[in-house]
Scaffold this motif. Structure first.
Motif, PDB file in Angstrom:
ATOM      1  N   GLU A 138      41.300  43.521   1.128  1.00  0.00           N
ATOM      2  CA  GLU A 138      40.521  42.407   1.506  1.00  0.00           C
ATOM      3  C   GLU A 138      39.911  41.481   0.379  1.00  0.00           C
ATOM      4  OE1 GLU A 138      37.590  43.372   4.394  1.00  0.00           O
ATOM      5  OE2 GLU A 138      39.479  43.805   5.684  1.00  0.00           O
ATOM      6  N   SER A 139      38.801  42.043  -0.421  1.00  0.00           N
ATOM      7  CA  SER A 139      38.392  40.905  -1.495  1.00  0.00           C
ATOM      8  C   SER A 139      39.226  40.722  -2.319  1.00  0.00           C
ATOM      9  CB  SER A 139      37.180  41.820  -2.069  1.00  0.00           C
ATOM     10  OG  SER A 139      37.443  43.139  -2.738  1.00  0.00           O
ATOM     11  N   LEU A 140      40.690  41.038  -2.883  1.00  0.00           N
ATOM     12  CA  LEU A 140      41.402  41.288  -3.505  1.00  0.00           C
ATOM     13  C   LEU A 140      42.323  39.390  -3.101  1.00  0.00           C
ATOM     14  CD1 LEU A 140      42.322  43.916  -5.611  1.00  0.00           C
ATOM     15  CD2 LEU A 140      41.333  42.202  -6.283  1.00  0.00           C
ATOM     16  N   SER A 141      42.889  39.822  -1.386  1.00  0.00           N
ATOM     17  CA  SER A 141      43.136  38.600  -0.748  1.00  0.00           C
ATOM     18  C   SER A 141      42.321  37.765  -1.121  1.00  0.00           C
ATOM     19  CB  SER A 141      43.439  39.338   0.694  1.00  0.00           C
ATOM     20  OG  SER A 141      43.760  38.399   1.332  1.00  0.00           O
ATOM     21  N   SER A 142      41.154  37.458  -1.170  1.00  0.00           N
ATOM     22  CA  SER A 142      40.293  36.366  -0.580  1.00  0.00           C
ATOM     23  C   SER A 142      40.172  36.100  -2.186  1.00  0.00           C
ATOM     24  CB  SER A 142      38.605  36.583  -0.380  1.00  0.00           C
ATOM     25  OG  SER A 142      38.704  37.630   0.617  1.00  0.00           O
ATOM     26  N   LEU A 143      40.094  36.564  -3.743  1.00  0.00           N
ATOM     27  CA  LEU A 143      40.655  36.538  -4.978  1.00  0.00           C
ATOM     28  C   LEU A 143      41.921  36.211  -5.178  1.00  0.00           C
ATOM     29  CD1 LEU A 143      37.809  39.275  -6.897  1.00  0.00           C
ATOM     30  CD2 LEU A 143      37.581  36.803  -6.333  1.00  0.00           C
TER      31      LEU A 143
ATOM     32  N   HIS B 214      49.559  44.451   9.398  1.00  0.00           N
ATOM     33  CA  HIS B 214      48.048  44.721  10.539  1.00  0.00           C
ATOM     34  C   HIS B 214      46.709  44.275  10.253  1.00  0.00           C
ATOM     35  CE1 HIS B 214      45.390  46.703  13.801  1.00  0.00           C
ATOM     36  NE2 HIS B 214      44.700  46.917  12.450  1.00  0.00           N
ATOM     37  N   HIS B 215      46.475  44.140   8.775  1.00  0.00           N
ATOM     38  CA  HIS B 215      45.538  43.862   8.353  1.00  0.00           C
ATOM     39  C   HIS B 215      45.408  42.327   7.679  1.00  0.00           C
ATOM     40  CE1 HIS B 215      42.952  46.881   8.171  1.00  0.00           C
ATOM     41  NE2 HIS B 215      43.667  47.016   8.706  1.00  0.00           N
ATOM     42  N   ASN B 216      46.959  41.295   7.994  1.00  0.00           N
ATOM     43  CA  ASN B 216      47.061  40.202   7.508  1.00  0.00           C
ATOM     44  C   ASN B 216      46.366  40.396   5.743  1.00  0.00           C
ATOM     45  OD1 ASN B 216      48.390  37.947   7.993  1.00  0.00           O
ATOM     46  ND2 ASN B 216      46.155  36.712   9.136  1.00  0.00           N
ATOM     47  N   LEU B 217      47.201  40.627   5.451  1.00  0.00           N
ATOM     48  CA  LEU B 217      46.539  40.956   3.741  1.00  0.00           C
ATOM     49  C   LEU B 217      47.100  39.404   3.324  1.00  0.00           C
ATOM     50  CD1 LEU B 217      46.009  43.958   2.978  1.00  0.00           C
ATOM     51  CD2 LEU B 217      43.958  42.369   2.671  1.00  0.00           C
ATOM     52  N   GLY B 218      48.429  39.049   3.118  1.00  0.00           N
ATOM     53  CA  GLY B 218      49.133  38.676   2.492  1.00  0.00           C
ATOM     54  C   GLY B 218      49.097  39.238   1.130  1.00  0.00           C
TER      55      GLY B 218
ATOM     56  N   ASP C 121      53.980  52.293   6.020  1.00  0.00           N
ATOM     57  CA  ASP C 121      52.522  52.850   6.227  1.00  0.00           C
ATOM     58  C   ASP C 121      51.937  52.153   5.712  1.00  0.00           C
ATOM     59  OD1 ASP C 121      53.436  54.866   7.899  1.00  0.00           O
ATOM     60  OD2 ASP C 121      52.843  56.726   6.163  1.00  0.00           O
ATOM     61  N   ALA C 122      52.950  51.587   4.767  1.00  0.00           N
ATOM     62  CA  ALA C 122      51.945  50.281   3.631  1.00  0.00           C
ATOM     63  C   ALA C 122      51.972  49.052   4.105  1.00  0.00           C
ATOM     64  CB  ALA C 122      51.941  50.412   1.898  1.00  0.00           C
ATOM     65  N   GLN C 123      53.423  48.419   4.620  1.00  0.00           N
ATOM     66  CA  GLN C 123      53.835  47.424   5.040  1.00  0.00           C
ATOM     67  C   GLN C 123      53.102  47.446   6.058  1.00  0.00           C
ATOM     68  OE1 GLN C 123      58.444  48.579   5.846  1.00  0.00           O
ATOM     69  NE2 GLN C 123      58.255  47.956   3.407  1.00  0.00           N
ATOM     70  N   HIS C 124      53.449  48.527   7.268  1.00  0.00           N
ATOM     71  CA  HIS C 124      52.713  48.366   8.722  1.00  0.00           C
ATOM     72  C   HIS C 124      50.753  48.240   8.400  1.00  0.00           C
ATOM     73  CE1 HIS C 124      51.320  48.801  12.767  1.00  0.00           C
ATOM     74  NE2 HIS C 124      50.317  49.105  12.312  1.00  0.00           N
ATOM     75  N   PHE C 125      50.429  48.240   7.081  1.00  0.00           N
ATOM     76  CA  PHE C 125      48.933  48.447   7.117  1.00  0.00           C
ATOM     77  C   PHE C 125      48.576  46.474   6.717  1.00  0.00           C
ATOM     78  CE2 PHE C 125      45.407  48.266   4.298  1.00  0.00           C
ATOM     79  CZ  PHE C 125      44.248  48.201   4.555  1.00  0.00           C
TER      80      PHE C 125
END
Length: 175
Positions: free
Chosen positions: A80-85, A114-118, A107-111
């Motif tokens: 999540e923090s790397l997504s923001s960075l 699900h977490h909308n990291l982009g 598993d990675a794709q779903h994660f």
């Protein structure tokens, strides 16, 4: 006749030696963690885009790589923090690669969904890259500068790591 038997036995022995060497000699096992300030060992991994991504083809960009897995509890805050960075520094040529160590890419794709990291997801399901970089804990991160030089390596994630990464990225985008 004796010569043919000798040649046949010699060929069998050399084949056996070759098999033993192939089984016991694993170059990744001899690898040590790359050193800060040294060129990054190159790698190519399958990604969630239609193309494989190769580190050496990213010259001119700063690449942040995080090794993670969907089952890793401390990976989520790091991702999540790397997504923001990534959002903060993308226009400055920073790319964030989330290198999944999940055996099943789904598993990675779903994660990620699900977490909308982009984030750009890469798959190291054979663990060759994580072995080459001597990853000891998840998540682990690395930063490679525009010239492909290792500028940061860190095993694990602790409070305050995001601030360290942010400070380093601020410095690198100005170089």
């Amino acid at each position: 006749m004796l010569r043919n038997a000798w040649i046949s036995n010699a060929l069998r022995l050399s084949s056996l030696i070759g098999v033993i060497l192939c089984i016991t000699f694993n170059p990744a096992a001899l690898a040590k963690k790359p050193a800060i300030g040294e060129p990054a060992p190159d790698f190519t991994l399958r990604s969630d885009s239609p193309f494989n991504l190769r580190l050496s083809e990213q010259r001119g960009h700063i690449v942040v790589a995080v090794f993670w897995s969907s089952w890793c509890k401390s990976c989520n805050p790091m991702l999540e923090s790397l997504s923001s960075l990534q959002d903060k520094y993308e226009e400055y040529g920073v790319k964030v690669w989330a290198i999944s160590l999940d055996k099943e890419p789904e598993d990675a794709q779903h994660f990620n969904q699900h977490h909308n990291l982009g984030l750009t997801i890469l798959y190291d399901d054979s663990f060759l890259v994580s072995e080459r970089y001597d990853i000891e804990d998840l998540p682990s991160s690395a930063i490679f500068d525009r010239d492909g030089v290792v500028r940061y390596l860190n095993d694990g994630y602790e409070t305050g790591d995001t601030e360290k990464l942010d400070e380093l990225l601020q410095k690198l985008v100005l170089e």
